[in-house]
Enzyme design. Structure first.
Site, PDB file in Angstrom:
ATOM      1  N   ASN A 185       0.805  -1.235   0.000  1.00  0.00           N
ATOM      2  CA  ASN A 185       0.000   0.000   0.000  1.00  0.00           C
ATOM      3  C   ASN A 185       0.833   1.277   0.000  1.00  0.00           C
ATOM      4  O   ASN A 185       0.473   2.259  -0.638  1.00  0.00           O
ATOM      5  CB  ASN A 185      -1.002  -0.017   1.163  1.00  0.00           C
ATOM      6  CG  ASN A 185      -0.332  -0.057   2.505  1.00  0.00           C
ATOM      7  OD1 ASN A 185       0.766  -0.596   2.648  1.00  0.00           O
ATOM      8  ND2 ASN A 185      -0.962   0.515   3.491  1.00  0.00           N
TER       9      ASN A 185
ATOM     10  N   GLY B 272       1.993  -5.910   7.361  1.00  0.00           N
ATOM     11  CA  GLY B 272       1.062  -6.525   6.417  1.00  0.00           C
ATOM     12  C   GLY B 272      -0.221  -6.895   7.132  1.00  0.00           C
ATOM     13  O   GLY B 272      -0.537  -6.361   8.206  1.00  0.00           O
TER      14      GLY B 272
ATOM     15  N   THR C  11      -3.191  -9.086   9.170  1.00  0.00           N
ATOM     16  CA  THR C  11      -3.174  -9.800  10.451  1.00  0.00           C
ATOM     17  C   THR C  11      -3.036 -11.317  10.254  1.00  0.00           C
ATOM     18  O   THR C  11      -2.303 -11.977  10.989  1.00  0.00           O
ATOM     19  CB  THR C  11      -4.445  -9.437  11.259  1.00  0.00           C
ATOM     20  OG1 THR C  11      -4.344  -8.043  11.585  1.00  0.00           O
ATOM     21  CG2 THR C  11      -4.571 -10.237  12.540  1.00  0.00           C
ATOM     22  N   ALA C  12      -3.689 -11.870   9.230  1.00  0.00           N
ATOM     23  CA  ALA C  12      -3.590 -13.323   9.005  1.00  0.00           C
ATOM     24  C   ALA C  12      -2.147 -13.697   8.650  1.00  0.00           C
ATOM     25  O   ALA C  12      -1.610 -14.701   9.147  1.00  0.00           O
ATOM     26  CB  ALA C  12      -4.541 -13.751   7.888  1.00  0.00           C
ATOM     27  N   THR C  13      -1.488 -12.884   7.822  1.00  0.00           N
ATOM     28  CA  THR C  13      -0.089 -13.168   7.467  1.00  0.00           C
ATOM     29  C   THR C  13       0.797 -13.026   8.710  1.00  0.00           C
ATOM     30  O   THR C  13       1.708 -13.827   8.923  1.00  0.00           O
ATOM     31  CB  THR C  13       0.411 -12.207   6.359  1.00  0.00           C
ATOM     32  OG1 THR C  13      -0.579 -12.089   5.359  1.00  0.00           O
ATOM     33  CG2 THR C  13       1.702 -12.687   5.749  1.00  0.00           C
TER      34      THR C  13
ATOM     35  N   CYS D  96      -3.240   1.516   6.403  1.00  0.00           N
ATOM     36  CA  CYS D  96      -3.648   0.833   7.633  1.00  0.00           C
ATOM     37  C   CYS D  96      -4.239   1.811   8.641  1.00  0.00           C
ATOM     38  O   CYS D  96      -4.987   1.415   9.530  1.00  0.00           O
ATOM     39  CB  CYS D  96      -2.448   0.110   8.228  1.00  0.00           C
ATOM     40  SG  CYS D  96      -1.051   1.217   8.471  1.00  0.00           S
TER      41      CYS D  96
ATOM     42  N   GLU E 263       7.382   0.550  16.193  1.00  0.00           N
ATOM     43  CA  GLU E 263       8.427   1.091  15.327  1.00  0.00           C
ATOM     44  C   GLU E 263       8.581   2.575  15.666  1.00  0.00           C
ATOM     45  O   GLU E 263       7.900   3.107  16.526  1.00  0.00           O
ATOM     46  CB  GLU E 263       8.021   0.917  13.859  1.00  0.00           C
ATOM     47  CG  GLU E 263       7.851  -0.531  13.463  1.00  0.00           C
ATOM     48  CD  GLU E 263       7.565  -0.711  11.973  1.00  0.00           C
ATOM     49  OE1 GLU E 263       6.618  -0.088  11.470  1.00  0.00           O
ATOM     50  OE2 GLU E 263       8.306  -1.472  11.328  1.00  0.00           O
TER      51      GLU E 263
HETATM   52  P1  NDP Z   1       0.058  -9.187   3.240  1.00  0.00           P
HETATM   53  O1  NDP Z   1       0.030  -9.643   4.648  1.00  0.00           O
HETATM   54  O2  NDP Z   1      -0.673  -9.979   2.240  1.00  0.00           O
HETATM   55  O3  NDP Z   1       1.554  -9.080   2.700  1.00  0.00           O
HETATM   56  C1  NDP Z   1       2.552  -8.302   3.315  1.00  0.00           C
HETATM   57  C2  NDP Z   1       3.908  -8.818   2.891  1.00  0.00           C
HETATM   58  O4  NDP Z   1       4.093 -10.125   3.429  1.00  0.00           O
HETATM   59  C3  NDP Z   1       4.066  -8.960   1.383  1.00  0.00           C
HETATM   60  O5  NDP Z   1       5.400  -8.656   1.032  1.00  0.00           O
HETATM   61  C4  NDP Z   1       3.748 -10.424   1.170  1.00  0.00           C
HETATM   62  O6  NDP Z   1       4.270 -10.907  -0.030  1.00  0.00           O
HETATM   63  C5  NDP Z   1       4.402 -11.039   2.383  1.00  0.00           C
HETATM   64  N1  NDP Z   1       3.898 -12.360   2.776  1.00  0.00           N
HETATM   65  C6  NDP Z   1       2.710 -12.925   2.492  1.00  0.00           C
HETATM   66  N2  NDP Z   1       2.632 -14.170   3.039  1.00  0.00           N
HETATM   67  C7  NDP Z   1       3.807 -14.373   3.697  1.00  0.00           C
HETATM   68  C8  NDP Z   1       4.346 -15.456   4.471  1.00  0.00           C
HETATM   69  N3  NDP Z   1       3.651 -16.575   4.688  1.00  0.00           N
HETATM   70  N4  NDP Z   1       5.576 -15.310   5.004  1.00  0.00           N
HETATM   71  C9  NDP Z   1       6.293 -14.177   4.821  1.00  0.00           C
HETATM   72  N5  NDP Z   1       5.850 -13.133   4.078  1.00  0.00           N
HETATM   73  C10 NDP Z   1       4.620 -13.218   3.539  1.00  0.00           C
HETATM   74  O7  NDP Z   1      -0.407  -7.666   3.288  1.00  0.00           O
HETATM   75  P2  NDP Z   1      -0.719  -6.741   2.066  1.00  0.00           P
HETATM   76  O8  NDP Z   1       0.493  -6.614   1.208  1.00  0.00           O
HETATM   77  O9  NDP Z   1      -2.017  -7.199   1.471  1.00  0.00           O
HETATM   78  O10 NDP Z   1      -0.915  -5.324   2.804  1.00  0.00           O
HETATM   79  C11 NDP Z   1      -2.110  -4.914   3.323  1.00  0.00           C
HETATM   80  C12 NDP Z   1      -2.176  -5.187   4.819  1.00  0.00           C
HETATM   81  O11 NDP Z   1      -1.087  -4.536   5.463  1.00  0.00           O
HETATM   82  C13 NDP Z   1      -3.418  -4.611   5.448  1.00  0.00           C
HETATM   83  O12 NDP Z   1      -3.954  -5.547   6.355  1.00  0.00           O
HETATM   84  C14 NDP Z   1      -2.918  -3.396   6.197  1.00  0.00           C
HETATM   85  O13 NDP Z   1      -3.713  -3.011   7.281  1.00  0.00           O
HETATM   86  C15 NDP Z   1      -1.566  -3.844   6.622  1.00  0.00           C
HETATM   87  N6  NDP Z   1      -0.718  -2.695   6.920  1.00  0.00           N
HETATM   88  C16 NDP Z   1      -0.382  -2.436   8.225  1.00  0.00           C
HETATM   89  C17 NDP Z   1       0.362  -1.313   8.562  1.00  0.00           C
HETATM   90  C18 NDP Z   1       0.779  -1.036   9.978  1.00  0.00           C
HETATM   91  O14 NDP Z   1       1.711  -0.253  10.159  1.00  0.00           O
HETATM   92  N7  NDP Z   1       0.164  -1.632  10.988  1.00  0.00           N
HETATM   93  C19 NDP Z   1       0.794  -0.367   7.522  1.00  0.00           C
HETATM   94  C20 NDP Z   1       0.396  -0.741   6.193  1.00  0.00           C
HETATM   95  C21 NDP Z   1      -0.334  -1.877   5.905  1.00  0.00           C
HETATM   96  P3  NDP Z   1       3.415 -10.862  -1.407  1.00  0.00           P
HETATM   97  O15 NDP Z   1       2.471  -9.745  -1.353  1.00  0.00           O
HETATM   98  O16 NDP Z   1       4.477 -10.634  -2.407  1.00  0.00           O
HETATM   99  O17 NDP Z   1       2.772 -12.192  -1.529  1.00  0.00           O
END
Ligand code: NDP
Length: 481
Positions: A150, A226, A228-230, A282, A461
């Protein structure tokens, strides 16, 4: 066709398996590039390079590490227009937003931590005339940084800057959906003279490349932003290996408007808080809670403003709402709008896909959408939608507002609108939220602790918190004579 490369051991390299994945421009729906499909083999090479670089980088004086990081910040500033255009094309966000938010913030991240390390000190605990304890904060070693799509370069640099400043070597993975600015950043690191192996960027899918980083025994800590499930999956993989973890996860943030607020300012800000970056931040306020005395006035003024927002080609300077990041994400968000209708909600504005005339006709655009008529417990008000969709709820009393604000599993950020200073303190303290903005939104001081509570994350952070995360404290106790 823009073909990107891994950045391993100071060089731009092809993936070991020779495989690539498609990079789609979300504002046209067309293929425009190829991304290395990283594998555990690439991660092994990156960890080996980082491990070789660590003894020298960790002993490089802070002033020299600072010089290189500040040089990278200068190069980001020099190339800001090119980076903003690349970010807009890769992500779908308006180029005007990338130019005033994403890229300047990436520069700030590098400059902030590149200079913070010059002021970093540690504690001493003196036991009268018996002993002196001091805390020796040592870099951890090789660390992993995984960031989302994002705010691609913004969040990528937010992690790697403190990691590098503290003397660690890094293996980083940007999102596979938005890898372009991380690739361009690797070229700037080479130009700035960052020693080989200090930062390694491996592209690819989360489930393979990302998981290989989390699993790797040579990586001692993982900083992840990223969903919450990840985050839960990463915690499960990392826990048996006793890795240090920082998890910045999802949000379902309340924007709470009391009837004594500055209404004009609240209205202007709620539009930004709800729809900036197509609602894909987020920190976006996605549940708007409004006191009953001003509900009707507030809602009609809000609908008028939101209906006038310009959705379209991200490359045009006057576009306010660009494309969502992918077709799959657009369909997910449209699915949530359908769900809201099934749950009994009324779409007060927006609610549909937008077909933009011209070159962007195949793009993934959705109208900014406002929904009301739903209770706090339905899925629409509980699950993170992460798109240009907000709900409205009305409340009578402060107690009811607090109950609604805290009524989700998330606890990332809240925005509170009141001119009563006592209420501002009282209500902020009672919010289950890592960040509270009062009469503002997204006003950031990089020294402050940043992160969420409940299912929005673990750890903080920002400022010294980030430097603490990326160092291992060792207590040295010396008895006095
Ligand atoms: P994801 O959780 O799908 O992905 C985040 C990163 O993790 C990507 O680089 C992804 O790779 C990678 N990833 C996915 N699965 C795994 C795994 N099993 N092991 C290690 N790495 C993995 O999030 P999104 O990219 O969809 O981002 C949106 C989410 O991020 C929203 O829920 C948002 O709220 C959250 N977010 C939170 C912030 C905060 O500061 N709290 C700030 C910004 C966003 P790939 O995409 O290449 O598959």
């Amino acid at each position: 066709m823009k073909i990107i490369a891994h950045y391993i051991d100071g060089k731009l390299v092809e993936p070991a398996n020779g495989r690539y994945i498609d990079n789609i421009n979300p504002s046209t729906g067309e293929l425009y590039g190829k991304i290395p499909e990283g594998s555990p083999e690439d991660v092994d090479l990156a960890v080996a390079a980082a491990t070789r670089a660590f003894p020298s980088w960790s002993k490089t004086p802070a002033a020299e590490r600072s010089r290189v990081l500040v040089r990278i910040a200068d190069l980001i500033a020099e190339h800001s227009q090119m980076l903003a255009e690349a970010e807009a094309m890769d992500n779908g966000k308006p180029v005007s937003l990338a130019g005033r938010m994403d890229i300047p913030r990436a520069e700030d991240n590098m400059r902030f931590f590149g200079t913070a390390i010059l002021h970093w000190s540690s504690e001493a605990h003196i036991m009268e005339d018996r002993a002196i304890n001091y805390t020796n904060r040592k870099p951890i070693g090789v660390v992993g940084c995984i960031s989302p799509w994002n705010l691609p370069l913004y969040l990528f640099t937010w992690k790697i800057a403190p990691a590098l400043a503290a003397g660690n070597c890094v293996v980083a993975k940007p999102s596979e959906l938005t890898p372009m600015t991380a690739f361009l950043f690797s070229k700037l690191c080479i130009e700035a003279g960052l020693p080989a192996g200090v930062l390694n960027i491996v592209h690819g899918l989360g489930t393979t490349t990302g998981e290989a980083i989390v699993n790797h025994t040579g990586i001692k800590a993982v900083s992840f932003t990223g969903g919450t499930a990840t985050g839960s999956r990463i915690a499960a993989v990392a826990a048996p290996r006793f890795k240090k973890l920082s998890l910045e996860l999802g949000g379902k943030n309340p924007f709470i408007v009391f009837d004594d607020c500055d209404l004009d300012k609240a209205l202007k800000t709620v539009v930004r808080a709800a729809f900036t970056n197509q609602g894909q931040i987020c920190l976006c306020g996605s549940r708007i809670l409004i006191q009953s005395g001003i509900y009707d006035r507030f809602v009609s003024a809000l609908i008028e403003k939101v209906s006038a927002m310009k959705v379209g080609d991200p490359m045009l300077q006057d576009t306010q709402t660009g494309a969502l990041v992918s077709e799959a994400h657009m369909n997910k968000v449209l699915g949530y709008i359908d769900l809201a209708r099934q749950e009994g909600g009324t779409v007060r504005c927006g609610g549909k896909r937008v077909i933009v005339e011209g070159p962007c006709s195949g793009g993934f655009f959705i109208e900014p959408t406002i929904i009301d008529g739903l209770g706090p417990d339905c899925r629409t008000n509980q699950e993170e939608i992460f798109g240009p969709v907000v709900t409205l709820q009305s409340f009578e009393t402060e107690t009811e507002a607090l109950r609604l604000a805290n009524a989700t599993q998330y606890g990332l950020a809240a925005s509170l609108w009141t001119t009563d200073v006592n209420r501002a303190h009282r209500f902020s303290a009672a919010l289950e939220s890592g960040i509270v903005w009062v009469n503002t939104w997204l006003l950031r001081d990089l020294r402050t602790p940043f992160g969420g509570v409940k299912h929005s994350g673990v750890g903080r952070e920002g400022g010294w918190e980030a430097l603490r995360f990326f160092t291992e404290p060792q207590n040295v106790c010396i008895e006095i004579g």
